[in-house]
Write a protein that holds these residues in place. Structure first.
Motif, short mmCIF file in Angstrom:
data_model
loop_
_atom_site.label_atom_id
_atom_site.label_comp_id
_atom_site.label_asym_id
_atom_site.label_seq_id
_atom_site.Cartn_x
_atom_site.Cartn_y
_atom_site.Cartn_z
N ARG A 223 0.84 -1.13 -0.12
CA ARG A 223 -0.13 0.02 0.03
C ARG A 223 0.93 1.22 -0.10
O ARG A 223 0.41 2.17 -0.80
CB ARG A 223 -0.90 -0.02 1.16
CG ARG A 223 -2.09 -0.69 1.09
CD ARG A 223 -3.04 -0.49 2.20
NE ARG A 223 -2.81 -1.23 3.30
CZ ARG A 223 -2.57 -0.86 4.69
NH1 ARG A 223 -2.89 0.05 4.85
NH2 ARG A 223 -1.91 -1.94 5.47
N THR A 224 1.95 1.11 0.81
CA THR A 224 2.85 2.07 0.89
C THR A 224 3.53 2.39 -0.55
O THR A 224 3.69 3.62 -0.94
CB THR A 224 3.87 2.19 1.86
OG1 THR A 224 3.25 1.60 3.24
CG2 THR A 224 4.64 3.33 2.12
N PHE A 225 3.79 1.25 -1.29
CA PHE A 225 4.44 1.58 -2.43
C PHE A 225 3.44 2.18 -3.48
O PHE A 225 3.72 3.02 -4.45
CB PHE A 225 4.87 0.09 -2.86
CG PHE A 225 6.36 0.02 -2.74
CD1 PHE A 225 7.22 0.90 -3.56
CD2 PHE A 225 6.69 -1.09 -2.05
CE1 PHE A 225 8.68 0.44 -3.24
CE2 PHE A 225 8.19 -1.36 -2.04
CZ PHE A 225 9.09 -0.65 -2.60
N MET B 219 0.87 8.16 6.34
CA MET B 219 0.65 7.59 7.64
C MET B 219 -0.94 7.87 7.91
O MET B 219 -1.32 6.81 8.34
CB MET B 219 1.63 8.18 8.72
CG MET B 219 2.76 7.66 8.75
SD MET B 219 3.53 7.86 10.47
CE MET B 219 5.35 7.35 9.96
N VAL B 220 -1.58 8.86 7.55
CA VAL B 220 -2.82 9.23 7.83
C VAL B 220 -3.50 8.03 7.10
O VAL B 220 -4.64 7.68 7.47
CB VAL B 220 -3.29 10.60 7.18
CG1 VAL B 220 -4.68 10.69 7.20
CG2 VAL B 220 -2.68 11.41 8.11
N TYR B 221 -3.17 7.72 5.68
CA TYR B 221 -4.00 6.61 5.10
C TYR B 221 -3.71 5.40 5.73
O TYR B 221 -4.61 4.56 5.75
CB TYR B 221 -3.31 6.80 3.65
CG TYR B 221 -3.89 5.59 2.76
CD1 TYR B 221 -5.22 5.50 2.54
CD2 TYR B 221 -3.27 4.28 2.69
CE1 TYR B 221 -5.87 4.38 1.71
CE2 TYR B 221 -3.66 3.45 2.17
CZ TYR B 221 -4.84 3.36 1.58
OH TYR B 221 -5.49 2.58 0.72
N ALA B 222 -2.58 4.91 6.33
CA ALA B 222 -2.07 3.63 6.76
C ALA B 222 -2.95 3.54 8.18
O ALA B 222 -3.43 2.30 8.48
CB ALA B 222 -0.66 3.53 6.87
N TYR B 223 -3.17 4.67 8.97
CA TYR B 223 -3.79 4.46 10.25
C TYR B 223 -5.14 4.77 10.41
O TYR B 223 -5.85 4.70 11.36
CB TYR B 223 -2.88 5.00 11.26
CG TYR B 223 -1.57 4.42 11.18
CD1 TYR B 223 -1.11 3.17 11.00
CD2 TYR B 223 -0.24 5.23 11.21
CE1 TYR B 223 0.07 2.46 10.96
CE2 TYR B 223 0.74 4.90 11.03
CZ TYR B 223 1.17 3.66 10.74
OH TYR B 223 2.40 3.14 10.48
#
Lengths: 409, 295
Positions: free
Chosen positions: B127-129, B168-172
């Protein structure tokens, strides 16, 4: 301060379902007005249209003569008391009451003074710093009233606010609500399915069923002169005997009932010969008539013209049960002719003394001036045992109205 | 707990359950942590010197952090950036959670929740990629903004903190949305209606009624997001630049690039203390207890 509320041809639809049929009504300023009806009859929908939580599909609402069409909930001169009260549990009593004033930018000292006045009014002096959780049911009720009155509404809307209380407290709060209404002069619009509440407190009551107002009248008129079968059955207790209209003599209507023959009662509105109708006799208007004492008390109601060939006004019944209910006894019996159940209230007079054994056959009589004949208008029927709606509205009875009307002689 | 389990399932199963739980808590959680703390208080030695005269307790590994200005700056930057991530996630999640809990119909809410959850079936690194591609200098986001005429030249998202914050906002976001959703969902709708009826506008209704009610949920979401952000490695490693290094990257370097586990353990322990400190601070600020959060 004009607190009148006018509904102009309002209609409310939810998808295919019409919750409120076209309704027009004016509630006077300073009136204690109730909407009474079984659950699901649309009374809460009406209240929500007045408060602004719902926008009518058609028609408009006026408060104090001003149309409310583009006025949002938080701008309307109304305040609502919710069924579950909806007090703010994280705030103190003071904070609850002052919330509305704070919104309106009232300064701190004035707010506190007003809150103290309101606490005096609802008999909760000195409870301002308590938390909501520390209050009893009745006290919460009073805080809810104070919180609603704090915004100086022109109309106070009450959505079955007493339904969560114990019987005793409920009766006590009725008197208090009525007293507060008199003191403040604010228009109260009260929603309830409890006829006791509606009849004791209200100046006028609108009885509703299936999204339609059946009758608007003061409580006594509703009880004595119901205009529809639904009102007759819903307000107070009533025995219902269905039949066909066969004759109309002045204010009197005579209906033919299978197995019972012709019975008379006051005609409630226009009706045509051949139309299906029902005779309504309240339990307290039925008397046990001993053999040889066939003469029923003379009519006192003005609706009775001289009866030349008096239709039958006694019925033979078989006693089922006789239950003691304190100040009176309730006799349950079945008509020997067709097996329909009748409830007869025996007072403490001569009637109260009669001894009746189950299975015994007796005659009961009624005064046609106290009975009512009402045409079948297709409104929902109520279960006589539970008081719940058992039959949805059907248009069957309405068609008959197109038959030729019998003009009163 | 044992007594309740015994009453319900009999003593054999109860003992097995408590035993497994105990072994897991002691062997897999407590002992490794203690081992790390032990490492952090010893110097880094050659295998031959372990147990020798040089192997003694010392605070040197902790002193290193305070003597290294760059590491200390990154430590505080990580703290500050994690707070920022937490606040941003809260700002994004609150309206979403409110919509899901109070505005949307049950069908809409279920659909939205599903759409929120589906991306999380994909591994965090992938997802980060994906964000790495989206935010690239000549990536789709810049292309889109350029073609719409909103910007004149492409933006370098990943040279500052922006890429890390977005990632990070997206990840968490889910760790914030779910506690908020649960908290707001339990609010009686009549409370909101009553506030409106008494004349309050939307802002005041949220400020006085919804947010106070949702406080435990907000605290839970903030604590989880902060902990995950402060301990994140993949997002800053992929979306960050040398200017936006995260403290976890330094810890990683001590362990695997520097081979100094003792130093790495000391740094990791400092991060743990930081997170616990932040958690207690938030709990005090929001006046919520551990029991509220466990709900």
């Amino acid at each position: 301060m004009d607190g009148s509320v006018t509904l102009q041809e309002v209609v409310m639809r939810f998808g295919d379902f019409t919750a409120i049929e076209p309704t027009s009504l004016t509630i006077e300023s300073g009136e204690f007005f109730s909407f009474l009806g079984p659950s699901g009859c649309g009374k809460t929908t009406l209240l929500n249209m007045i408060s602004g939580f719902l926008t009518p599909s058609e028609g408009r609402v006026l408060i104090g003569g001003e149309p409310m069409t583009n006025v949002s909930v938080n701008q309307r001169p109304t305040a609502m008391i919710f069924q579950n009260l909806a007090l703010f549990p994280l705030m103190s009593v003071y904070q609850n009451i002052e919330f509305g004033m704070q919104v309106r930018g009232v300064d701190r000292a004035t707010r506190r003074n007003k809150a103290d006045e309101l606490l005096d009014l609802v008999a909760l002096t000195g409870s301002g710093d308590k938390s909501i959780a520390a209050l009893s049911g009745g006290q919460k009720q009073r805080v809810a009233i104070a919180r609603a009155l704090a915004v100086e509404p022109r109309v106070l809307l009450l959505d079955e606010p007493l339904s969560a209380l114990d019987l005793k407290l409920r009766q006590h709060m009725r008197n208090e609500l009525k007293a507060i209404q008199r003191k403040t002069g604010i228009t109260f619009i009260y929603i309830t399915h409890d006829q006791g509440e509606a009849l004791t407190m209200s100046d006028r009551v609108a009885v509703m069923s299936a999204g339609r107002i059946q009758q608007v009248a003061d409580p006594e008129t509703l009880y004595r002169h119901p205009q529809t079968g639904f009102v007759a059955a819903f307000v107070g207790e009533n025995n219902r005997l269905a039949g066909q209209v066969v004759e109309r003599r002045g204010e009197l209507a005579i209906i033919e009932i299978d197995g019972l023959g012709r019975l008379a009662g006051c005609a409630g509105g226009d009706m045509a010969v051949g139309q299906s109708a029902a005779l309504f006799v309240r339990p307290e208007h039925l008397r046990v008539v001993r053999p040889g004492q066939l003469d029923v008390a003379r009519p006192e109601q003005p609706c009775i013209a001289k009866l030349e060939s008096s239709p039958q006004s006694t019925l033979e019944v078989e006693v089922e049960t006789l239950s003691f209910e304190g100040a009176w006894r309730m006799l349950e019996a079945r008509l020997t002719a067709n097996g329909e159940r009748l409830r007869i209230l025996l007072g403490q007079g001569a009637d109260g003394a009669v001894e009746l054994a189950p299975g015994e056959r007796v005659h009961v009589g009624y005064n046609p001036g106290q009975a009512r004949v009402l045409v079948d208008d297709g409104s929902p029927r109520l279960d006589t045992e539970t008081g719940e709606v058992v039959e949805a509205a059907s248009p069957g009875g309405v068609q008959a109205q197109e038959g030729d009307h019998v003009s009163p002689a | 707990m044992f007594r309740q389990l015994k009453a319900r399932f009999g003593s054999a199963i109860a003992m097995a359950v408590v035993g497994v739980l105990g072994v897991w808590l002691i062997a897999m959680v407590t002992l490794p942590q203690l081992q790390m703390i032990d490492y952090s208080f010893r110097p880094s030695l050659l295998p031959a010197e372990i147990g020798g005269p040089k192997d003694h307790w010392t605070l040197d590994n902790y002193v290193t952090l305070f003597n290294n200005e760059i590491h200390l700056a990154i430590f505080f930057k990580t703290l500050w950036s994690s707070v920022l991530v937490t606040l941003l996630t809260l700002c994004v999640s609150y309206p979403l959670a409110y919509f899901l809990a109070k505005v949307a119909s049950p069908g809409q809410a279920a659909l939205c929740l599903l759409l929120l959850v589906i991306p999380f079936w994909v591994n965090e690194i992938l997802r980060t990629f994906a964000w790495f591609i989206l935010l690239a200098y000549s990536g789709p986001l810049n292309e889109l903004l350029l073609s719409m005429g909103l910007i004149e030249r492409p933006i370098r998202y990943m040279s500052g903190d922006a890429g890390v914050l977005i990632g990070m906002v997206y990840a968490y976001i889910l760790f914030m949305v779910f506690p908020l959703y649960n908290a707001i969902e339990s609010l009686d709708g009549n409370q909101i209606r009553a506030a409106r009826d008494l004349g309050a506008g939307s802002l005041r209704t949220h400020w006085r009624i919804v947010i106070p009610h949702a406080k435990p949920g907000i605290a839970t979401g903030c604590i989880m997001t902060f902990m995950l952000a402060a301990g994140s490695y993949a997002v800053p490693a992929l979306l960050g630049s040398p200017g936006s290094r995260w403290f976890t990257q330094i810890i990683y370097n001590w362990f695997f690039a520097g081979g100094d586990w003792n130093q790495g353990a000391a740094y990791a322990f400092m991060l743990l203390v930081l997170c616990i400190g932040f958690m207690s601070l938030v709990m005090r600020l929001f006046k919520v207890g551990l029991a509220d959060i466990a709900k």
